[in-house]
Structure formats: structure tokens, C-alpha cells
Design a protein around this motif. Structure first.
Motif, PDB file in Angstrom:
ATOM      1  N   ASN A  16       1.099  -1.050  -0.171  1.00 63.09           N
ATOM      2  CA  ASN A  16       0.051   0.117   0.023  1.00 63.09           C
ATOM      3  C   ASN A  16       0.943   1.417  -0.032  1.00 63.09           C
ATOM      4  O   ASN A  16       0.630   2.102  -0.829  1.00 63.09           O
ATOM      5  CB  ASN A  16      -0.920  -0.069   1.218  1.00 63.09           C
ATOM      6  CG  ASN A  16      -1.596   1.232   1.377  1.00 63.09           C
ATOM      7  OD1 ASN A  16      -1.495   2.408   1.401  1.00 63.09           O
ATOM      8  ND2 ASN A  16      -3.191   0.914   1.384  1.00 63.09           N
ATOM      9  N   ARG A  17       1.893   1.286   1.001  1.00 64.32           N
ATOM     10  CA  ARG A  17       2.811   2.322   1.079  1.00 64.32           C
ATOM     11  C   ARG A  17       3.603   2.669  -0.449  1.00 64.32           C
ATOM     12  O   ARG A  17       3.508   3.941  -0.807  1.00 64.32           O
ATOM     13  CB  ARG A  17       3.770   2.199   2.236  1.00 64.32           C
ATOM     14  CG  ARG A  17       4.779   3.088   2.313  1.00 64.32           C
ATOM     15  CD  ARG A  17       5.949   2.981   3.182  1.00 64.32           C
ATOM     16  NE  ARG A  17       5.339   3.082   4.540  1.00 64.32           N
ATOM     17  CZ  ARG A  17       5.665   2.236   5.520  1.00 64.32           C
ATOM     18  NH1 ARG A  17       6.543   1.362   5.468  1.00 64.32           N
ATOM     19  NH2 ARG A  17       5.194   2.393   6.639  1.00 64.32           N
ATOM     20  N   SER A  18       4.173   1.477  -0.691  1.00 62.29           N
ATOM     21  CA  SER A  18       4.816   1.760  -2.299  1.00 62.29           C
ATOM     22  C   SER A  18       3.913   2.397  -3.273  1.00 62.29           C
ATOM     23  O   SER A  18       4.423   3.134  -4.072  1.00 62.29           O
ATOM     24  CB  SER A  18       5.177   0.349  -2.567  1.00 62.29           C
ATOM     25  OG  SER A  18       6.055  -0.247  -1.725  1.00 62.29           O
ATOM     26  N   LEU A  19       2.731   1.841  -3.375  1.00 59.87           N
ATOM     27  CA  LEU A  19       1.876   2.281  -4.525  1.00 59.87           C
ATOM     28  C   LEU A  19       1.503   3.892  -4.432  1.00 59.87           C
ATOM     29  O   LEU A  19       1.557   4.513  -4.992  1.00 59.87           O
ATOM     30  CB  LEU A  19       0.442   1.432  -4.543  1.00 59.87           C
ATOM     31  CG  LEU A  19       0.724  -0.047  -5.025  1.00 59.87           C
ATOM     32  CD1 LEU A  19      -0.604  -0.877  -4.864  1.00 59.87           C
ATOM     33  CD2 LEU A  19       1.178  -0.092  -6.491  1.00 59.87           C
ATOM     34  N   CYS A  20       1.051   4.238  -2.937  1.00 64.16           N
ATOM     35  CA  CYS A  20       0.966   5.461  -2.701  1.00 64.16           C
ATOM     36  C   CYS A  20       1.955   6.562  -2.802  1.00 64.16           C
ATOM     37  O   CYS A  20       2.160   7.348  -3.581  1.00 64.16           O
ATOM     38  CB  CYS A  20       0.466   5.665  -1.139  1.00 64.16           C
ATOM     39  SG  CYS A  20      -1.020   5.042  -0.790  1.00 64.16           S
ATOM     40  N   ARG A  21       3.336   5.805  -2.770  1.00 65.33           N
ATOM     41  CA  ARG A  21       4.505   6.699  -3.107  1.00 65.33           C
ATOM     42  C   ARG A  21       4.521   6.873  -4.420  1.00 65.33           C
ATOM     43  O   ARG A  21       5.108   8.007  -5.037  1.00 65.33           O
ATOM     44  CB  ARG A  21       5.811   6.156  -2.371  1.00 65.33           C
ATOM     45  CG  ARG A  21       5.660   6.464  -0.814  1.00 65.33           C
ATOM     46  CD  ARG A  21       7.216   6.306  -0.644  1.00 65.33           C
ATOM     47  NE  ARG A  21       8.194   6.699  -1.241  1.00 65.33           N
ATOM     48  CZ  ARG A  21       9.540   6.382  -1.155  1.00 65.33           C
ATOM     49  NH1 ARG A  21       9.886   5.356  -0.568  1.00 65.33           N
ATOM     50  NH2 ARG A  21      10.401   6.970  -1.913  1.00 65.33           N
ATOM     51  N   ILE A  22       4.473   5.930  -5.236  1.00 63.46           N
ATOM     52  CA  ILE A  22       4.382   6.131  -6.636  1.00 63.46           C
ATOM     53  C   ILE A  22       3.630   7.182  -7.126  1.00 63.46           C
ATOM     54  O   ILE A  22       3.812   8.025  -8.176  1.00 63.46           O
ATOM     55  CB  ILE A  22       4.149   4.847  -7.466  1.00 63.46           C
ATOM     56  CG1 ILE A  22       5.070   3.788  -6.985  1.00 63.46           C
ATOM     57  CG2 ILE A  22       4.373   4.794  -8.888  1.00 63.46           C
ATOM     58  CD1 ILE A  22       5.262   2.314  -7.522  1.00 63.46           C
ATOM     59  N   ARG A  23       2.337   6.894  -6.583  1.00 64.92           N
ATOM     60  CA  ARG A  23       1.317   8.097  -7.157  1.00 64.92           C
ATOM     61  C   ARG A  23       1.704   9.587  -6.737  1.00 64.92           C
ATOM     62  O   ARG A  23       1.657  10.531  -7.266  1.00 64.92           O
ATOM     63  CB  ARG A  23      -0.018   7.811  -6.516  1.00 64.92           C
ATOM     64  CG  ARG A  23      -0.861   6.709  -7.333  1.00 64.92           C
ATOM     65  CD  ARG A  23      -2.020   6.570  -6.837  1.00 64.92           C
ATOM     66  NE  ARG A  23      -2.825   5.688  -7.912  1.00 64.92           N
ATOM     67  CZ  ARG A  23      -4.107   5.215  -7.291  1.00 64.92           C
ATOM     68  NH1 ARG A  23      -4.749   5.568  -6.223  1.00 64.92           N
ATOM     69  NH2 ARG A  23      -4.813   4.504  -8.231  1.00 64.92           N
ATOM     70  N   GLU A  24       2.227   9.411  -5.335  1.00 60.99           N
ATOM     71  CA  GLU A  24       2.752  10.852  -4.975  1.00 60.99           C
ATOM     72  C   GLU A  24       3.773  11.502  -5.725  1.00 60.99           C
ATOM     73  O   GLU A  24       3.989  12.696  -5.858  1.00 60.99           O
ATOM     74  CB  GLU A  24       3.200  10.866  -3.456  1.00 60.99           C
ATOM     75  CG  GLU A  24       2.239  10.584  -2.435  1.00 60.99           C
ATOM     76  CD  GLU A  24       2.645  10.057  -1.165  1.00 60.99           C
ATOM     77  OE1 GLU A  24       1.691   9.557  -0.210  1.00 60.99           O
ATOM     78  OE2 GLU A  24       3.891  10.096  -0.812  1.00 60.99           O
ATOM     79  N   GLU A  25       4.888  10.772  -6.507  1.00 63.64           N
ATOM     80  CA  GLU A  25       5.792  10.995  -7.115  1.00 63.64           C
ATOM     81  C   GLU A  25       5.182  11.701  -8.690  1.00 63.64           C
ATOM     82  O   GLU A  25       5.966  11.906  -9.422  1.00 63.64           O
ATOM     83  CB  GLU A  25       6.780  10.030  -7.545  1.00 63.64           C
ATOM     84  CG  GLU A  25       7.582   9.673  -6.238  1.00 63.64           C
ATOM     85  CD  GLU A  25       8.658  10.673  -6.131  1.00 63.64           C
ATOM     86  OE1 GLU A  25       8.876  11.656  -6.960  1.00 63.64           O
ATOM     87  OE2 GLU A  25       9.458  10.598  -4.867  1.00 63.64           O
ATOM     88  N   GLY A  26       3.670  11.506  -8.952  1.00 61.57           N
ATOM     89  CA  GLY A  26       3.283  11.803 -10.113  1.00 61.57           C
ATOM     90  C   GLY A  26       3.469  10.816 -11.223  1.00 61.57           C
ATOM     91  O   GLY A  26       3.071  11.161 -12.313  1.00 61.57           O
ATOM     92  N   MET A  27       3.541   9.390 -10.915  1.00 61.46           N
ATOM     93  CA  MET A  27       3.747   8.565 -11.808  1.00 61.46           C
ATOM     94  C   MET A  27       2.228   7.649 -11.687  1.00 61.46           C
ATOM     95  O   MET A  27       1.448   7.460 -10.627  1.00 61.46           O
ATOM     96  CB  MET A  27       4.672   7.558 -11.618  1.00 61.46           C
ATOM     97  CG  MET A  27       5.925   8.265 -12.010  1.00 61.46           C
ATOM     98  SD  MET A  27       7.411   7.107 -11.775  1.00 61.46           S
ATOM     99  CE  MET A  27       7.641   7.394  -9.853  1.00 61.46           C
ATOM    100  N   TYR A  41      -5.629   1.569  -4.841  1.00 60.88           N
ATOM    101  CA  TYR A  41      -4.447   2.226  -4.901  1.00 60.88           C
ATOM    102  C   TYR A  41      -3.500   1.881  -6.131  1.00 60.88           C
ATOM    103  O   TYR A  41      -2.544   2.637  -6.179  1.00 60.88           O
ATOM    104  CB  TYR A  41      -3.582   1.905  -3.534  1.00 60.88           C
ATOM    105  CG  TYR A  41      -4.681   2.267  -2.535  1.00 60.88           C
ATOM    106  CD1 TYR A  41      -4.510   3.188  -1.808  1.00 60.88           C
ATOM    107  CD2 TYR A  41      -5.060   1.207  -1.714  1.00 60.88           C
ATOM    108  CE1 TYR A  41      -5.496   3.683  -0.865  1.00 60.88           C
ATOM    109  CE2 TYR A  41      -5.822   1.438  -0.571  1.00 60.88           C
ATOM    110  CZ  TYR A  41      -5.940   2.736  -0.196  1.00 60.88           C
ATOM    111  OH  TYR A  41      -6.824   3.115   0.930  1.00 60.88           O
ATOM    112  N   ALA A  42      -4.161   1.113  -7.029  1.00 65.48           N
ATOM    113  CA  ALA A  42      -3.210   0.782  -8.196  1.00 65.48           C
ATOM    114  C   ALA A  42      -3.917   1.347  -9.378  1.00 65.48           C
ATOM    115  O   ALA A  42      -5.096   1.383  -9.582  1.00 65.48           O
ATOM    116  CB  ALA A  42      -3.010  -0.800  -8.373  1.00 65.48           C
ATOM    117  N   ASP A  43      -2.959   1.811 -10.408  1.00 72.61           N
ATOM    118  CA  ASP A  43      -3.634   2.126 -11.713  1.00 72.61           C
ATOM    119  C   ASP A  43      -3.552   1.014 -12.641  1.00 72.61           C
ATOM    120  O   ASP A  43      -4.269   1.008 -13.732  1.00 72.61           O
ATOM    121  CB  ASP A  43      -2.855   3.447 -12.353  1.00 72.61           C
ATOM    122  CG  ASP A  43      -2.937   4.737 -11.256  1.00 72.61           C
ATOM    123  OD1 ASP A  43      -4.091   5.090 -10.806  1.00 72.61           O
ATOM    124  OD2 ASP A  43      -2.074   5.151 -10.852  1.00 72.61           O
TER     125      ASP A  43
END
Ligand code: DX5
Ligand code: ZN
Length: 216
Positions: free
Chosen positions: A98-109, A130-132
Motif C-alpha cells: 500500500n505504501r509503495s503504491l501511494c508513494r509512486i502516485r505521490e511522485e506523479g507516476m 491504490y493501483a492504476d
């Protein structure tokens, strides 16, 4: 059927990457699939951020970066800097997915998560919002040109049910042993995006092969 085609550069000639990228730029392919392997999570080593950055300089389509590495969290920011548009981590490599996916989105990817052939789709039930993108591996990751694992259809159908229930915007991507022959059934099962390495780069006329895929 409209779908995303993501040619895997793993099957391109690494000594002539720019040429391969320019060739793909001028085709109907949608993304560039970039396979990053660390020799620990998978038994092969490919490329890292410097090469992704070099690919980005020439690529005119989004970079679909597939991390087959342990501890991917350490590199999320670095791959953003290198130019990844979609960043996919492996469920098996993340203790806090969950944390990893949220961080990827926070980075704008766009945040992707991949599962190996042995991993049940149900492992994703609690992170699917939490996944695209979910990348279903239809071979054991590590190498191009391997044989497609048949029970992947079942996994796509199961994931499609989770998608319809929890996250209709989710993209289902399939990677490994994809060919002109099995692509129609994969799309029928619910795939939105197909990765193809060997099936594209082994063709004498790469652009024509891509057009054949896109016509399906
Ligand atoms: C395998 C990689 C794939 C690979 C697919 O570990 O993740 O992206 O390049 O290659 P083909 O389409 O040849 O199976
Ligand atoms: Zn891949």
C-alpha cells in the motif's frame, strides 16, 4: 478491440537502443515497456536508471517501467527522475505494498503492481484501489522469449472481476509469451494492455508486426 501495446525493449538490440526507440516512435505502439532486473529478485541483470534516462531522451511515448528488483521503495524517486511514467513494482518484493503504491502516485507516476505466476490474484484485493495498473506475469520473470503459461487467462478473468467491483479504472496488463495467436483470447479475458518483446522484435518488419497486433 482497442488496447495498449507496450513493446518490450528487452528484446531490442541493446547496442542500438536509439534505433529501436526511433523505430517504435514511428509505429502505432502506445508505450515503451522497460524491464529493470537486479539479479536478486530475478536471475538476470538488465538496466538501471541511467539507461532509462537515456531511453527517455528519445522516446516519444510513455515509459512503462517494470521493476523486477528487491526493495523497490529505495528507487521510486530515482525512476521518476529518470523519466518513468508508469512504475510497476512486484507484490512479492514489497512488505508494505500500500505504501509503495501511494508513494509512486505521490511522485506523479501511474502506480502498477505485478504478480508472478505463482501469486494468486486475491493477494491484490486490499490494494486494488491504490493501483492504476496490475501487471499479470504470464511467464516467470527474468527473460524474454519464454513460453506463455496457460492458466494466466484464469487470473486475468479473476482480476477483471475485482476490477469491476473495486476499481473500474484499473488497467490489466499482461507480460510474457504474448503473441499474435494468444492476444485475442487475452483481450477477451479482460486485458487492457499487452507487453510483447520477442513477438515484436523477432519480426522482419517490426512496424508491420505492431500494426498486425493493433488490428486485433
Ligand atoms: C520478462 C519481462 C518481459 C519480457 C517479455 O521477465 O518482464 O517484459 O521482455 O518478453 P516476451 O514478450 O518475449 O515474452
Ligand atoms: Zn516486463
Amino acid at each position: 478491440m482497442a488496447f495498449i501495446l507496450s513493446p518490450s525493449l528487452l528484446s531490442a538490440d541493446f547496442a542500438n537502443l536509439q534505433q529501436a526507440i526511433e523505430l517504435i516512435n514511428n509505429t502505432q505502439a502506445d508505450w515503451f515497456h522497460v524491464d529493470v532486473m537486479d539479479g536478486v529478485f530475478v536471475p538476470n541483470i538488465t538496466i538501471g536508471q541511467p539507461v532509462v534516462k537515456a531511453i527517455k531522451k528519445h522516446a516519444q511515448k510513455p515509459l512503462d517501467v517494470h521493476l523486477m528488483i528487491t526493495e523497490p521503495d529505495r528507487y521510486i524517486h530515482g525512476f521518476k527522475e529518470a523519466g518513468a511514467d508508469i512504475l510497476t513494482v512486484h507484490e512479492e518484493a514489497c512488505s508494505h505494498l500500500n505504501r509503495s503504491l501511494c508513494r509512486i502516485r505521490e511522485e506523479g507516476m501511474k502506480a502498477g503492481v505485478s504478480i508472478n505466476p505463482h501469486t494468486p490474484v486475491s493477494m491484490l484485493e486490499n490494494v486494488i484501489e491504490y493501483a492504476d495498473l496490475v501487471l499479470i506475469m504470464s511467464v516467470n520473470p527474468g527473460f524474454g522469449g519464454q513460453k506463455f503459461i496457460e492458466n494466466s487467462y484464469r487470473k486475468i478473468e479473476e482480476l477483471k472481476r475485482l476490477k469491476d467491483r473495486y476499481n473500474p479504472h484499473l488497467m490489466i496488463e499482461v507480460d510474457g509469451g504474448v503473441s499474435l495467436e494468444n492476444a485475442p483470447a487475452l483481450l477477451q479475458a479482460g486485458a487492457d494492455a499487452l507487453v510483447a518483446g520477442n513477438a515484436i522484435f523477432s519480426a522482419e518488419d517490426v512496424a508491420r508486426r505492431i500494426a498486425e497486433f493493433k488490428k486485433l
